[in-house]
Design a protein around this motif. Sequence first.
Motif, mmCIF file in Angstrom:
data_model
loop_
_atom_site.group_PDB
_atom_site.id
_atom_site.type_symbol
_atom_site.label_atom_id
_atom_site.label_comp_id
_atom_site.label_asym_id
_atom_site.label_seq_id
_atom_site.Cartn_x
_atom_site.Cartn_y
_atom_site.Cartn_z
ATOM 1 N N PHE A 95 0.827 -1.202 0.000
ATOM 2 C CA PHE A 95 0.000 0.000 0.000
ATOM 3 C C PHE A 95 0.873 1.269 0.000
ATOM 4 O O PHE A 95 0.437 2.313 -0.484
ATOM 5 N N TYR A 96 2.085 1.141 0.552
ATOM 6 C CA TYR A 96 2.998 2.284 0.562
ATOM 7 C C TYR A 96 3.252 2.764 -0.866
ATOM 8 O O TYR A 96 3.570 1.973 -1.762
ATOM 9 N N GLY A 97 3.072 4.058 -1.084
ATOM 10 C CA GLY A 97 3.311 4.639 -2.401
ATOM 11 C C GLY A 97 2.137 4.532 -3.355
ATOM 12 O O GLY A 97 2.174 5.095 -4.450
ATOM 13 N N LYS A 98 1.089 3.805 -2.939
ATOM 14 C CA LYS A 98 -0.090 3.667 -3.781
ATOM 15 C C LYS A 98 -1.087 4.805 -3.496
ATOM 16 O O LYS A 98 -0.875 5.627 -2.602
ATOM 17 N N THR A 99 -2.183 4.829 -4.241
ATOM 18 C CA THR A 99 -3.189 5.881 -4.107
ATOM 19 C C THR A 99 -4.443 5.337 -3.440
ATOM 20 O O THR A 99 -5.018 4.349 -3.894
ATOM 21 N N ALA A 100 -4.844 5.993 -2.355
ATOM 22 C CA ALA A 100 -6.085 5.660 -1.667
ATOM 23 C C ALA A 100 -7.173 6.620 -2.133
ATOM 24 O O ALA A 100 -6.997 7.836 -2.069
ATOM 25 N N GLU A 127 -15.427 10.272 -10.783
ATOM 26 C CA GLU A 127 -14.862 9.370 -11.788
ATOM 27 C C GLU A 127 -13.344 9.326 -11.720
ATOM 28 O O GLU A 127 -12.736 8.276 -11.947
ATOM 29 N N GLU A 128 -12.725 10.457 -11.397
ATOM 30 C CA GLU A 128 -11.266 10.497 -11.280
ATOM 31 C C GLU A 128 -10.794 9.639 -10.114
ATOM 32 O O GLU A 128 -9.755 8.959 -10.201
ATOM 33 N N VAL A 129 -11.543 9.670 -9.009
ATOM 34 C CA VAL A 129 -11.188 8.847 -7.854
ATOM 35 C C VAL A 129 -11.275 7.368 -8.218
ATOM 36 O O VAL A 129 -10.393 6.574 -7.876
ATOM 37 N N PHE A 130 -12.334 7.006 -8.937
ATOM 38 C CA PHE A 130 -12.465 5.615 -9.378
ATOM 39 C C PHE A 130 -11.309 5.213 -10.286
ATOM 40 O O PHE A 130 -10.798 4.099 -10.199
ATOM 41 N N ARG A 131 -10.892 6.103 -11.162
ATOM 42 C CA ARG A 131 -9.831 5.779 -12.129
ATOM 43 C C ARG A 131 -8.462 5.672 -11.469
ATOM 44 O O ARG A 131 -7.634 4.844 -11.859
ATOM 45 N N GLU A 132 -8.193 6.488 -10.459
ATOM 46 C CA GLU A 132 -6.834 6.614 -9.923
ATOM 47 C C GLU A 132 -6.576 5.784 -8.665
ATOM 48 O O GLU A 132 -5.425 5.520 -8.313
ATOM 49 N N GLY A 133 -7.629 5.380 -7.955
ATOM 50 C CA GLY A 133 -7.442 4.708 -6.672
ATOM 51 C C GLY A 133 -6.959 3.275 -6.806
ATOM 52 O O GLY A 133 -7.513 2.489 -7.574
ATOM 53 N N ASP A 134 -5.907 2.946 -6.057
ATOM 54 C CA ASP A 134 -5.491 1.538 -5.919
ATOM 55 C C ASP A 134 -6.306 0.870 -4.809
ATOM 56 O O ASP A 134 -6.562 -0.328 -4.846
ATOM 57 N N LEU A 135 -6.661 1.663 -3.835
ATOM 58 C CA LEU A 135 -7.578 1.268 -2.777
ATOM 59 C C LEU A 135 -8.742 2.249 -2.808
ATOM 60 O O LEU A 135 -8.527 3.466 -2.762
ATOM 61 N N ILE A 136 -9.961 1.738 -2.902
ATOM 62 C CA ILE A 136 -11.148 2.596 -2.874
ATOM 63 C C ILE A 136 -11.980 2.196 -1.669
ATOM 64 O O ILE A 136 -12.361 1.031 -1.522
ATOM 65 N N ASP A 178 -7.273 -2.183 -12.863
ATOM 66 C CA ASP A 178 -7.232 -3.626 -12.657
ATOM 67 C C ASP A 178 -6.503 -3.913 -11.347
ATOM 68 O O ASP A 178 -5.528 -3.230 -10.999
ATOM 69 N N GLN A 179 -6.986 -4.887 -10.599
ATOM 70 C CA GLN A 179 -6.404 -5.303 -9.325
ATOM 71 C C GLN A 179 -6.576 -4.252 -8.220
ATOM 72 O O GLN A 179 -5.760 -4.135 -7.303
ATOM 73 N N VAL A 180 -7.660 -3.504 -8.303
ATOM 74 C CA VAL A 180 -8.003 -2.538 -7.266
ATOM 75 C C VAL A 180 -8.503 -3.283 -6.028
ATOM 76 O O VAL A 180 -8.998 -4.403 -6.111
ATOM 77 N N VAL A 181 -8.349 -2.658 -4.866
ATOM 78 C CA VAL A 181 -8.921 -3.172 -3.618
ATOM 79 C C VAL A 181 -10.104 -2.282 -3.260
ATOM 80 O O VAL A 181 -9.970 -1.060 -3.177
ATOM 81 N N LEU A 182 -11.269 -2.890 -3.069
ATOM 82 C CA LEU A 182 -12.494 -2.156 -2.749
ATOM 83 C C LEU A 182 -12.954 -2.528 -1.350
ATOM 84 O O LEU A 182 -13.022 -3.708 -1.003
ATOM 85 N N VAL A 183 -13.290 -1.509 -0.544
ATOM 86 C CA VAL A 183 -13.762 -1.728 0.822
ATOM 87 C C VAL A 183 -15.047 -0.942 1.032
ATOM 88 O O VAL A 183 -15.139 0.235 0.649
ATOM 89 N N ASN A 184 -16.032 -1.581 1.651
ATOM 90 C CA ASN A 184 -17.284 -0.895 1.981
ATOM 91 C C ASN A 184 -17.643 -1.153 3.435
ATOM 92 O O ASN A 184 -17.941 -2.279 3.829
ATOM 93 N N THR A 185 -17.605 -0.091 4.235
ATOM 94 C CA THR A 185 -18.052 -0.158 5.633
ATOM 95 C C THR A 185 -19.203 0.811 5.864
ATOM 96 O O THR A 185 -19.515 1.135 7.012
ATOM 97 N N SER A 186 -19.847 1.266 4.780
ATOM 98 C CA SER A 186 -20.905 2.281 4.901
ATOM 99 C C SER A 186 -22.288 1.655 4.835
ATOM 100 O O SER A 186 -22.881 1.336 5.860
#
Length: 328
Positions: free
Chosen positions: A143-148, A191-200, A224-232
């Motif tokens: 996760f270090y250096g990636k985009t959240a 849409e930019e957040v969806f495109r750029e996030g490695d972790l969403i 591709d290979q994004v990590v998606l988390v939903n706690t909402s």
Amino acid sequence: MKILFYDAKKYDIDSFDKELADYASIEIDYLDADINVRTAALAKGYDAVCAFVSSDLSAPVLEVLHEEGVGLILLRCAGFNNVNLEKAKELGLTVLRVPGYSPEAVAEHAMTLAMSVNRRIHKEYIKVRENNFSLEGLMGINFYGKTAGIIGTGKIGAAMARICRGFGMRVIAYDKYPNPSLDFIEYKELEEVFREGDLISLHCPLTIDNYHMINAKTISLMKDQVVLVNTSRGELVDTDDLIAGIRAHKFHGVGLDVYEEESGNVFENREADIMEHSVTARLLSFPNVIVTSHQAFFTEEAMEAISHTTLENALGYEKGEIPTGNQV
């Protein structure tokens, strides 16, 4: 004031009884059953009912409560999408909630899901218990250096953003109302957040506008290979589209503390049930998915805050001094 407390678990009773010692004018009776059209009639003679995020507070239920003389609905949670607010207003019912209890509890769980599914902790735990020390199928990413990408920067989203920053991640976010105090966040269009996030990570309330915001179209925008988390809220994600994306190998991992089908499962023991056609069972069949039991809020500190605020709401209603921001 007499309160009928629905769907009471042992931890609820322990937490509320501990706080109740400081509220001599309030009495609570606890029910195992959750509220519905039939059990709502049990509230006759009570001033208020206490319900949770998964409770049925639809128009028919509210009508029964009104007929039985209940004037106050105490939500021991922040979310209120399960309440028919128009009907409540029409009937003159006051609805009070707990707008904030422990944002850090939810944010920490969100990152726990992200890290666990990333490093396949759920799989490795089972393998090692069977004396299997192979590393096959356990490859993770740094996760270090990636985009959240944080969707929603209220108290919980802000806490998650700070955690991600502590991991050395670049933090981008979408919110209709950017938080100027979070000067390390780059606010972008959704849409930019969806495109750029490695972790969403999703941290927004459920509204008509964002229902199924995670769908086939938005999933196609993601890396591709994004990590998606939903706690909402589970309804933020179209589960069928999510499953299609998982099968298409779009995601490195998916961590869900909430999901669309959870209403029959949440906080219940269903070990003896066979859920052959269940969406939940389909999600659990994937090796890169972790589903938890709507537990992100569940810490000692959060339970103490929920109990205290709920009782303060009841006391405020009794005195005609409802705490600012707690009424919905």
